[in-house]
Scaffold this motif. Structure first.
Motif, PDB file in Angstrom:
ATOM      1  N   TRP A  34      -5.406  -3.564  -6.838  1.00 39.10           N
ATOM      2  CA  TRP A  34      -6.171  -4.013  -5.683  1.00 39.10           C
ATOM      3  C   TRP A  34      -7.583  -4.373  -6.081  1.00 39.10           C
ATOM      4  CZ3 TRP A  34     -10.688  -2.552  -3.295  1.00 39.10           C
ATOM      5  CH2 TRP A  34     -10.921  -3.107  -2.023  1.00 39.10           C
ATOM      6  N   TRP A  53       0.835  -1.189   0.000  1.00 41.40           N
ATOM      7  CA  TRP A  53       0.000   0.000   0.000  1.00 41.40           C
ATOM      8  C   TRP A  53       0.876   1.247   0.000  1.00 41.40           C
ATOM      9  CZ3 TRP A  53      -5.364  -0.693   0.459  1.00 41.40           C
ATOM     10  CH2 TRP A  53      -5.743  -1.986   0.782  1.00 41.40           C
ATOM     11  N   VAL A  77     -14.514   2.356  -0.669  1.00 36.76           N
ATOM     12  CA  VAL A  77     -13.657   2.649  -1.818  1.00 36.76           C
ATOM     13  C   VAL A  77     -14.346   3.706  -2.661  1.00 36.76           C
ATOM     14  CG1 VAL A  77     -12.523   1.731  -3.863  1.00 36.76           C
ATOM     15  CG2 VAL A  77     -12.720   0.316  -1.822  1.00 36.76           C
ATOM     16  N   ARG A 128      -5.619   4.001  -3.446  1.00 40.91           N
ATOM     17  CA  ARG A 128      -6.007   2.644  -3.827  1.00 40.91           C
ATOM     18  C   ARG A 128      -5.006   2.087  -4.831  1.00 40.91           C
ATOM     19  NH1 ARG A 128     -11.718   1.013  -6.810  1.00 40.91           N
ATOM     20  NH2 ARG A 128     -11.207  -1.164  -7.228  1.00 40.91           N
ATOM     21  N   LEU A 141      -9.052   4.640  -0.765  1.00 42.52           N
ATOM     22  CA  LEU A 141      -9.561   3.584   0.092  1.00 42.52           C
ATOM     23  C   LEU A 141      -9.597   4.131   1.512  1.00 42.52           C
ATOM     24  CD1 LEU A 141     -10.378   0.589   0.490  1.00 42.52           C
ATOM     25  CD2 LEU A 141      -7.964   0.107   0.863  1.00 42.52           C
ATOM     26  N   ASN A 163     -10.045   6.675  -6.454  1.00 42.41           N
ATOM     27  CA  ASN A 163      -8.708   6.166  -6.178  1.00 42.41           C
ATOM     28  C   ASN A 163      -8.374   6.159  -4.694  1.00 42.41           C
ATOM     29  OD1 ASN A 163      -8.006   5.690  -8.883  1.00 42.41           O
ATOM     30  ND2 ASN A 163      -7.534   7.867  -9.189  1.00 42.41           N
TER      31      ASN A 163
END
Length: 313
Positions: A116, A5, A78, A112, A83, A81
């Motif tokens: 993913w 991440w 979400v 994000r 999260l 882009n």
């Protein structure tokens, strides 16, 4: 499964009428830490909760949490882009305290990753027991042939739900859904954001504004419910809280029934249209009448939860 991440930003917003109090939030790829420090010891640190979690450590002036995003009922959203993992820091207070209860939103935001995707949904039927009865409830495939393969439903699509009861040594039982309410939390609590689906002792009120309906029964001990995916809490995790009732098939009345609304015929009773009049109270208040009960001491009713599921636009 592990992902790499890129940490973007984390923040916590809100103000409390408390002097010399400091809140520090540190978001990491797989976990987060939160520390509340009160310079004057006005609040009792042991009374803080992060979602459903108790503090990891407590001192006279400080409450600390170190948790993963799978803990504490974090909500995952979400958007484009981003999260976002969201929760609340809650101070429960005590009845004689001069520090009033309060809550602060906690948000960890990440970029994000391009590769993913949500983890594969592992369908699980929730199981609940009361007396010698076992209740089950869960999401199903569109044709009710087996457990759902995903818990994500586009807006306007149908959400198939199966509820069932194992009758054990009982006489044949009819399963009913007395109440069902959608919420963004796995536990119902005062002030929760709610969307009613079934109310008034078995009235599928959502069918008046949608294509929601009860499906024809395959067995007395099962009930199939198709809910049209609604706008409530789009993109968030949704939990459907229901009250399941196992009842004498010959003991239907105004409070023991399954009714849905159809455009051409109005309210209809699922199990015997000849008795559609039992659904007339769906437009007012359905009151109990004395009928034969299965148990004088214990009602054969169980609270159950379906979810989480997500409705997408």
């Amino acid at each position: 499964m592990a992902f790499i991440w890129e940490f973007l930003v984390c923040f916590c917003l809100g103000t409390v009428m408390m002097v010399n109090a400091e809140l520090r939030v540190d978001c990491r790829p797989d976990y987060m830490s939160l520390v509340w420090t009160d310079g004057r010891s006005q609040a009792d640190p042991s009374l803080f909760r992060l979602g459903s979690c108790f503090p990891t450590t407590v001192s006279p002036r400080e409450a600390s949490f170190s948790v993963t995003f799978d803990d504490c009922n974090f909500r995952r959203l979400v958007t484009g882009n981003e999260l976002n993992y969201t929760n609340e820091l809650i101070y429960t207070s005590s009845p004689d305290s001069y520090v009033h209860p309060f809550s602060l939103p906690v948000v960890c935001s990440f970029e994000r990753p391009k590769d993913w995707y949500p983890l594969t949904y592992d369908p699980v039927f929730s199981t609940y027991g009361v007396e010698d009865l076992i209740f089950h409830i869960g999401l199903m495939k569109a044709d009710f042939s087996g457990p759902a393969e995903s818990n994500v439903f586009p807006l306007g699509s149908m959400i198939p739900i199966l509820a069932a009861v194992d009758q054990q040594a009982h006489q044949p039982l009819l399963l009913l859904l007395e109440e069902c309410t959608a919420s963004t939390t796995p536990d119902l609590h005062p002030g929760a954001n709610l969307y009613p689906l079934i109310t008034n002792k078995g009235c599928l009120v959502d069918s008046k504004v949608s294509r929601s309906k009860f499906e024809p029964r395959r067995r007395l001990s099962e009930i199939d419910l198709s809910i049209q995916a609604f706008r409530f809490a789009l993109g968030e995790e949704v939990f459907i809280h229901c009250s399941l009732v196992a009842w004498d098939p010959n003991g239907l009345d105004d409070t023991k029934k399954a009714c849905h609304y159809t455009k051409d015929h109005g309210w209809e009773l699922l199990d015997n249209p000849a008795y559609n009049s039992l659904c007339d109270c769906c437009e007012s208040t359905c009151k109990s009448r004395k009928r034969r009960n299965l148990s004088e001491k214990h009602g054969l009713t169980k609270k159950a939860v379906v979810g989480p599921l997500t409705i997408t636009a």
